[in-house]
Design an enzyme around this catalytic site. Sequence first.
Site, PDB file in Angstrom:
ATOM      1  N   TYR A  15       0.848  -1.209   0.000  1.00 23.77           N
ATOM      2  CA  TYR A  15       0.000   0.000   0.000  1.00 23.77           C
ATOM      3  C   TYR A  15       0.878   1.251   0.000  1.00 23.77           C
ATOM      4  O   TYR A  15       0.731   2.134  -0.858  1.00 23.77           O
ATOM      5  CB  TYR A  15      -0.925  -0.027   1.224  1.00 23.77           C
TER       6      TYR A  15
HETATM    7  O1  LIG Z   1      -8.337  -4.999  14.089  1.00 25.32           O
HETATM    8  C1  LIG Z   1      -7.289  -4.343  14.202  1.00 25.32           C
HETATM    9  C2  LIG Z   1      -6.936  -3.324  13.275  1.00 25.32           C
HETATM   10  C3  LIG Z   1      -5.739  -2.658  13.455  1.00 25.32           C
HETATM   11  N1  LIG Z   1      -4.938  -2.956  14.501  1.00 25.32           N
HETATM   12  C4  LIG Z   1      -3.682  -2.229  14.718  1.00 25.32           C
HETATM   13  O2  LIG Z   1      -3.956  -0.842  14.799  1.00 25.32           O
HETATM   14  C5  LIG Z   1      -2.889  -0.105  14.229  1.00 25.32           C
HETATM   15  C6  LIG Z   1      -3.428   0.805  13.167  1.00 25.32           C
HETATM   16  O3  LIG Z   1      -3.880  -0.018  12.076  1.00 25.32           O
HETATM   17  P1  LIG Z   1      -4.935   0.496  11.010  1.00 25.32           P
HETATM   18  O4  LIG Z   1      -5.250  -0.633  10.102  1.00 25.32           O
HETATM   19  O5  LIG Z   1      -6.080   1.140  11.703  1.00 25.32           O
HETATM   20  O6  LIG Z   1      -4.159   1.648  10.251  1.00 25.32           O
HETATM   21  P2  LIG Z   1      -2.710   1.615   9.529  1.00 25.32           P
HETATM   22  O7  LIG Z   1      -1.777   2.401  10.405  1.00 25.32           O
HETATM   23  O8  LIG Z   1      -2.293   0.263   9.180  1.00 25.32           O
HETATM   24  O9  LIG Z   1      -2.987   2.376   8.168  1.00 25.32           O
HETATM   25  C7  LIG Z   1      -3.912   3.423   8.133  1.00 25.32           C
HETATM   26  O10 LIG Z   1      -3.261   4.664   8.228  1.00 25.32           O
HETATM   27  C8  LIG Z   1      -2.669   5.217   7.104  1.00 25.32           C
HETATM   28  C9  LIG Z   1      -3.691   5.255   6.012  1.00 25.32           C
HETATM   29  O11 LIG Z   1      -3.182   5.864   4.868  1.00 25.32           O
HETATM   30  C10 LIG Z   1      -4.176   3.874   5.723  1.00 25.32           C
HETATM   31  O12 LIG Z   1      -5.112   3.925   4.684  1.00 25.32           O
HETATM   32  C11 LIG Z   1      -4.809   3.315   6.919  1.00 25.32           C
HETATM   33  O13 LIG Z   1      -5.240   2.005   6.710  1.00 25.32           O
HETATM   34  C12 LIG Z   1      -1.902  -1.127  13.714  1.00 25.32           C
HETATM   35  O14 LIG Z   1      -0.937  -1.333  14.675  1.00 25.32           O
HETATM   36  C13 LIG Z   1      -2.710  -2.395  13.557  1.00 25.32           C
HETATM   37  O15 LIG Z   1      -1.993  -3.589  13.689  1.00 25.32           O
HETATM   38  C14 LIG Z   1      -5.274  -3.931  15.412  1.00 25.32           C
HETATM   39  O16 LIG Z   1      -4.555  -4.205  16.367  1.00 25.32           O
HETATM   40  N2  LIG Z   1      -6.442  -4.605  15.232  1.00 25.32           N
END
Ligand SMILES: O=c1ccn([C@@H]2O[C@H](COP(=O)(O)OP(=O)(O)O[C@H]3OC[C@@H](O)[C@H](O)[C@H]3O)[C@@H](O)[C@H]2O)c(=O)[nH]1
Length: 417
Positions: A220
């Site tokens: 991504y």
């Molecule tokens: O069910 C979940 C979802 C997420 N997480 C954690 O929460 C944190 C944030 O994850 P998210 O999926 O919400 O967000 P991400 O940081 O991966 O990416 C996000 O931020 C940048 C944007 O541009 C992306 O489009 C967006 O998905 C990560 O550490 C992930 O592992 C969980 O622990 N459980």
Amino acid sequence: MLNFGRARTQPRSTRSMPFGGMDYADPKKKNSFVGKMILVAVLTVSCIFLLKGSTSFISPSPFSHHEDGVMHVLVTGGAGYIGSHASLRLLKDSYRVTIVDNLSRGNLGAVKVLQALFPEPGRLQFIYADLGDAKSVNKIFSENAFDAVMHFAAVAYVGESTLDPLKYYHNITSNTLVVLEAMAAHGVKTLIYSSTCATYGEPEKMPITEGTLQAPINPYGKAKKMAEDIILDFSKKSDMAIMILRYFNVIGSDPEGRLGEAPRPELREHGRISGACFDAARSIIPGLKVRGTDYDTPDGTCIRDYIDVTDLVDAHVKALEKAQPKKVGIYNVGTGRGKSVKEFVEACKKATGVEIKVDYLPRRPGDYAKVYSDPSKIKQELNWTAQHTDLKASLETAWRWQKLHRDGYGIQSAVSY
Ligand SMILES: O=c1ccn([C@@H]2O[C@H](COP(=O)(O)OP(=O)(O)O[C@H]3OC[C@@H](O)[C@H](O)[C@H]3O)[C@@H](O)[C@H]2O)c(=O)[nH]1
């Protein structure tokens, strides 16, 4: 209505002309009673279509002309979470908006909310189209007089990108190319591009400035970096005004409860932390899976910079207002503060009033331990600062919508149009 006083650059030949080139602005051509009656009938039918919420329109249409001075913004992905909030803000600020969306991730229900709020002819139109279809995109550009494009439409789940990388590379780079080519071909001079903090990967030094080396670690982030590179190379040979906004983690909803975030149920497994917390709070899933507790952070969970969607769309409007021909502005859009996943979950428990069950799982592929922004450049240059920095308060706005929309915008919204 806004008059931006900008030079309208689109050549007249590319404007949509009703009835094989008849120009209603020329009185000599409106010389018969029959002609006038036809015009009245056409306008009446156009109004009926628009009032019924139809997605089609009959020319003459303000969407195909520049003459009234209202700035017309093409919002790709305007049926999605961020795109719909941006469209609402643009409409509130008296811009004319055309949403193009293939409804693969967005929701027709969000468009219907906007149509109900702004039913007047010439304010909002929705076009169902896929940006991968260059022919359709060119037709849209030739039939509409856009002044600017906000390009939101894209797949955007880090986890999904590691499982289906080609989808991400294709969707993000190829669709951006199609948009840029159409803009260049039709003389549309302003682009606001949705990029991401994921393009930085995991820098050693925090906070992240716009000068921090971009070294993405998941498909991504890599695809978004490629799209940025395409835009930057193109900008060297173009007089376009370009703003690239690198979002950190977007949360929250319209404070008035009209729009929300409604991810596809089948993509729940890849969903963002906020959606997962709300799903757990509503018992749609048995519990929240916290993915990774052994990161090098104070509580072992990942640190992110959570930015409220209301602030994010404000940054877009400021970027649009300050975009300069032949210049590229690149800005981080974040609060400047990092919160851990555990802190996020605690705030979510308080916002929802639900003792969310938490399961601790191994790390998610593609994740990085810690990212948060240095937002001083956007403050200095665009006079933008995050206003909604209380995590719990932002989550409360989202929770209010979630509670009232257990099925998101409804089943009909999610299926193909
Ligand atoms: O069910 C979940 C979802 C997420 N997480 C954690 O929460 C944190 C944030 O994850 P998210 O999926 O919400 O967000 P991400 O940081 O991966 O990416 C996000 O931020 C940048 C944007 O541009 C992306 O489009 C967006 O998905 C990560 O550490 C992930 O592992 C969980 O622990 N459980």
